[in-house]
Design a protein around this motif. Structure first.
Motif, short mmCIF file in Angstrom:
data_model
loop_
_atom_site.label_atom_id
_atom_site.label_comp_id
_atom_site.label_asym_id
_atom_site.label_seq_id
_atom_site.Cartn_x
_atom_site.Cartn_y
_atom_site.Cartn_z
N ARG A 178 -13.43 -15.41 53.02
CA ARG A 178 -13.20 -16.54 53.90
C ARG A 178 -11.84 -16.40 54.58
O ARG A 178 -10.81 -16.26 53.91
N LYS A 179 -11.90 -16.45 55.89
CA LYS A 179 -10.66 -16.39 56.66
C LYS A 179 -10.26 -17.82 57.02
O LYS A 179 -11.09 -18.60 57.45
N ARG A 180 -9.00 -18.14 56.82
CA ARG A 180 -8.57 -19.48 57.25
C ARG A 180 -7.93 -19.38 58.63
O ARG A 180 -7.53 -18.28 59.05
N VAL A 194 -4.62 -11.38 63.07
CA VAL A 194 -5.01 -9.96 63.04
C VAL A 194 -6.42 -9.76 62.49
O VAL A 194 -6.83 -8.65 62.21
N LEU A 195 -7.14 -10.87 62.31
CA LEU A 195 -8.48 -10.74 61.73
C LEU A 195 -9.55 -11.13 62.75
O LEU A 195 -9.41 -12.13 63.44
N THR A 196 -10.59 -10.35 62.79
CA THR A 196 -11.75 -10.77 63.57
C THR A 196 -12.97 -10.69 62.65
O THR A 196 -13.01 -9.89 61.71
N THR A 197 -13.92 -11.56 62.93
CA THR A 197 -15.14 -11.59 62.11
C THR A 197 -16.33 -11.43 63.05
O THR A 197 -16.96 -12.41 63.44
N PRO A 198 -16.61 -10.18 63.42
CA PRO A 198 -17.65 -9.97 64.44
C PRO A 198 -19.05 -10.36 64.00
O PRO A 198 -19.92 -10.58 64.84
N SER A 199 -19.27 -10.40 62.71
CA SER A 199 -20.60 -10.82 62.26
C SER A 199 -20.44 -11.59 60.95
O SER A 199 -19.34 -11.69 60.41
N VAL A 228 -19.24 -13.24 55.27
CA VAL A 228 -17.87 -13.41 55.77
C VAL A 228 -17.81 -14.74 56.52
O VAL A 228 -18.62 -15.00 57.42
N PHE A 229 -16.88 -15.57 56.13
CA PHE A 229 -16.73 -16.87 56.79
C PHE A 229 -15.52 -16.84 57.70
O PHE A 229 -14.41 -16.51 57.26
N GLU A 237 -20.27 -25.40 54.58
CA GLU A 237 -20.96 -24.15 54.90
C GLU A 237 -20.69 -23.09 53.82
O GLU A 237 -21.59 -22.39 53.39
N VAL A 238 -19.44 -23.04 53.44
CA VAL A 238 -19.07 -22.07 52.40
C VAL A 238 -19.82 -22.40 51.11
O VAL A 238 -20.37 -21.52 50.44
N TYR A 239 -19.87 -23.68 50.83
CA TYR A 239 -20.58 -24.10 49.60
C TYR A 239 -22.03 -23.65 49.62
O TYR A 239 -22.54 -23.07 48.67
N GLN A 240 -22.67 -23.90 50.75
CA GLN A 240 -24.11 -23.59 50.85
C GLN A 240 -24.40 -22.13 50.57
O GLN A 240 -25.40 -21.79 49.97
#
Ligand SMILES: Nc1ncnc2c1ncn2[C@@H]1O[C@H](COP(=O)(O)OP(=O)(O)OP(=O)(O)O)[C@@H](O)[C@H]1O
Length: 656
Positions: A178-180, A194-199, A228-229, A237-240
């Motif tokens: 999980r990225k905050r 510096v983080l990307t979450t392409p998928s 990856v959140f 959403e994370v919980y689910q």
């Protein structure tokens, strides 16, 4: 006209920084030689172009000093007479009037008398011309680090998860990230994300690097996880996708554990505890549990109990009982009990949250380098379902781990260092793929890792560029946990049995390339290569690949035997001597083996080795570490290149 600090700076186009230099006590050109790159930001030299210029200048000044020192041997230390300001090689043509530059006559005198500078062989204009060539801004090169599938010695994977993979929640071990978002303070500080979450399964870390020649480049680290959140993901959403399946498992009588792991300030507590408006996993899980219990009609309704304690410096403290010291004891059946742990019955989400907030208030907190309200302990919340006879009918742990940051980020006091050591011990005591083996945390959670328990790890990461190193560490650690999935890890440390005899010869394990319908590797041994004495070759589907490598070294490697039953395979120390003098750090190894054997082998290979092994045709893997070349491979280079697995770009990526 003689040299001065100002002139030096102006020669490389940095004269606008002159005042800054003098304000920190750098008043003479000769002082430049003491500068290191760490000083550059203090001097206001931040952009790459300016850094390069200053670096060149410093090198030049250093070189001059050196010449001066050498010259003393020739009796040059006889005064300044021989080194006048008129020495043409030192003049700076076209400079401003010196008087405008120097207000301090002494300073000028000192600068002029600096023998090293005066003995300079190259005119500074040369620096100037070098600097001029830097004017055109170049785009920052971006390189991507190649990764592997399979066990990869702590390096992340390149391969995306198999398309037919089960949903993260349905797996017994799932590893999520999980990225905050950037916090307000980070934004104010000018930190960049510096983080990307392409998928939904991929996160990329764009690490800013500087090569030895001071050119800047971006190294992309791509990681794949079960889920990856991104920063936009809510706790719900994370919980689910993380805890929900675990809760279902618990409601069916099973055991489950959900960890939040990551650097201080990365969002573990936000994920686990949340806030009244954004409830975290604790509250959402309990809400689910009560909802389920209220709709399920049983003869004997289940009761919900919670206990909450922390592990701080290896000691257990009850957070629901005035921090009473607790002790973990094993009974004759090796079941761990926490003696004296208070559990509280809760009958609603609000009563649970009340209990948790009481406990959280007494949890050990400190000021970490990153988070002023940092949790310095592991907090373990246990939710139990019990029947009317107090028999356990389901159990779930939520573990909010203490920050995983590097020791250098923590306060310098002894207490923090001890905590850091304990935290690391807990988290990294996973030699032989037996996580948490030695720590109190392991001991306490031992029961949760055996049998049909389910585990979910949420690796929390901060997006700021200052946290890049910690973020990479967190992701690498999570990646290692992910590897445990394939080998019976997190199951009390016991590996799944394979059909292979552990006494199988190391040669067999390493040198026999497995054949499959599409992969007929005929020769895998250098001795069988049939080529020249120095070359190893492997042929596959009629194509032969040769690698001019050292047969002698390989013979040594061949002679290594696998460790006996119960041991961890060939030990690293055994590889070292075999590689000695043979360019350690630039070796690769081919292993064609079943998963477990591959792990044994790769686990024995030094970090810096490149490993290629092919368990199955589709799963050709290449483990890459910096500064390496591939020594030997079982598949044609062209094929590897097609799959982006060519060893060739490795050096380019890591050393552009
Ligand atoms: N997903 C998120 N969305 C918005 N804000 C977040 C998120 N995650 C964390 N934060 C904020 O970032 C800050 C630090 O988060 P948090 O306290 O959860 O970190 P932590 O990992 O528990 O730190 P520590 O280990 O030091 O206790 C908090 O102000 C929190 O509200």
């Amino acid at each position: 006209m003689s040299l001065s600090l100002y002139e030096c700076l102006r020669a490389v186009g940095l004269q606008r920084h002159y005042a800054r230099f003098t304000s920190v006590g750098i008043c003479r050109a000769a002082h430049l030689s003491a500068l290191t790159m760490e000083d550059y930001p203090i001097l206001g030299i931040c952009c790459m172009e300016d850094r390069t210029r200053l670096f060149n200048l410093v090198q030049m000044v250093k070189a001059l000093d050196l010449e001066y020192e050498n010259s003393e041997d020739y009796g040059a230390d006889s005064g300044d007479e021989g080194y006048t300001a008129a020495d043409s090689s030192f003049s700076y043509v076209g400079g401003e009037d010196e008087e405008n530059v120097y207000n301090d006559e002494n300073e000028r005198g000192a600068a002029e008398n600096r023998k090293g500078l005066l003995r300079k062989k190259k005119p500074l204009t040369e620096i100037s011309s070098n600097a001029a060539s830097e004017h055109t801004p170049k785009p920052t090169p971006v390189y991507e680090l190649m990764r592997t599938a399979g066990y990869n010695y702590g390096l992340p994977l390149t391969s995306p998860p198999a398309p037919n993979k089960t949903r993260p929640g349905a797996q017994r071990i799932s590893v999520c990230v999980r990225k905050r978002p950037l916090t307000r303070t980070e934004c104010k500080r000018g930190e960049t994300d510096v983080l990307t979450t392409p998928s939904e399964e991929c996160v990329i870390v764009h690490e800013s690097k500087e090569a030895v020649d001071l050119t800047q480049y971006i190294l992309k680290h791509r990681f794949y996880f079960d889920q990856v959140f991104g920063e936009e993901s809510s706790n719900e959403e994370v919980y689910q996708r993380t805890a929900y399946p675990l809760v279902q498992h618990m409601l069916n009588g099973g055991k489950a554990t959900c960890f939040a792991y990551g650097q201080t300030g990365a969002g573990k507590t936000h994920t686990m505890l949340g806030s009244p408006v954004r409830p975290g996993l604790y509250a959402l899980a309990v809400r689910e549990i009560f909802a389920h219990l209220s709709t399920t009609h049983m003869n004997s309704p289940l009761l919900v109990y919670v206990s909450f304690f922390e592990i701080y410096c290896g000691q257990l403290y009850d957070l629901l009982d005035h921090r009473k010291r607790l002790f973990a004891r094993e009974d004759g059946l090796k079941v761990v009990h926490i003696v004296g742990l208070r559990d509280v019955r809760v009958d609603s989400v609000s009563s649970l949250m009340e209990v948790i907030s009481q406990g959280t208030e007494v949890r050990t907190q400190g000021v970490s380098g990153v988070n002023p309200l940092s949790s310095r302990s592991h907090a373990l919340l246990q939710i139990q379902l019990r029947d009317a006879n107090q028999q356990i009918a389901g159990r779930m742990w939520f573990v909010d781990l203490a920050g995983s940051e590097r020791a250098s980020d923590t306060k310098e006091d002894r207490q923090s260092r001890m905590e850091g050591a304990e935290i690391n011990q807990s988290l990294l005591a996973e030699q032989s793929h037996t996580p948490f083996r030695q720590s109190k945390l392991t001991q306490v959670l031992k029961d949760s890792f055996v049998g049909d328990s389910m585990t979910c790890m949420i690796a929390n990461i901060s997006p700021g560029h200052l946290a890049t190193e910690n973020t990479l560490n967190t992701l690498r650690y999570a990646d290692r946990v992910k590897e445990l999935k394939g080998q019976g890890g997190l199951r009390g440390g016991r590996r799944e049995k394979t059909n292979h005899s552990p006494k199988r010869n190391f040669q067999e394990i390493c040198l026999q390339t497995k054949t499959s319908p599409s992969c007929n590797t005929n020769k895998a041994s250098p001795g069988d290569s049939g080529g020249s004495g120095d070359a190893w070759s492997v042929s596959r589907d009629g194509k032969e690949e040769r690698f001019g490598q050292d047969r002698d070294t390989h013979e040594k490697l061949r002679s290594l035997k696998p460790a006996g039953e119960g041991e961890e395979g060939v030990r690293r120390e055994e590889w070292r001597p075999a590689m000695e003098g043979k360019g350690v750090g630039r070796w690769a190894w081919v292993a064609s083996t079943e998963t477990e054997q591959a792990h044994r082998i790769t686990g024995a290979i030094p970090d810096e080795a490149v490993v290629l092994y092919n368990r199955h045709t589709e799963e050709e893997t290449l483990t890459v570490a910096p500064s390496l070349t591939v020594l030997w491979m079982s598949h044609p280079v062209s094929e590897l290149q097609q799959n982006n697995l060519s060893p060739q770009p490795v050096d380019n990526q890591t050393r552009p």
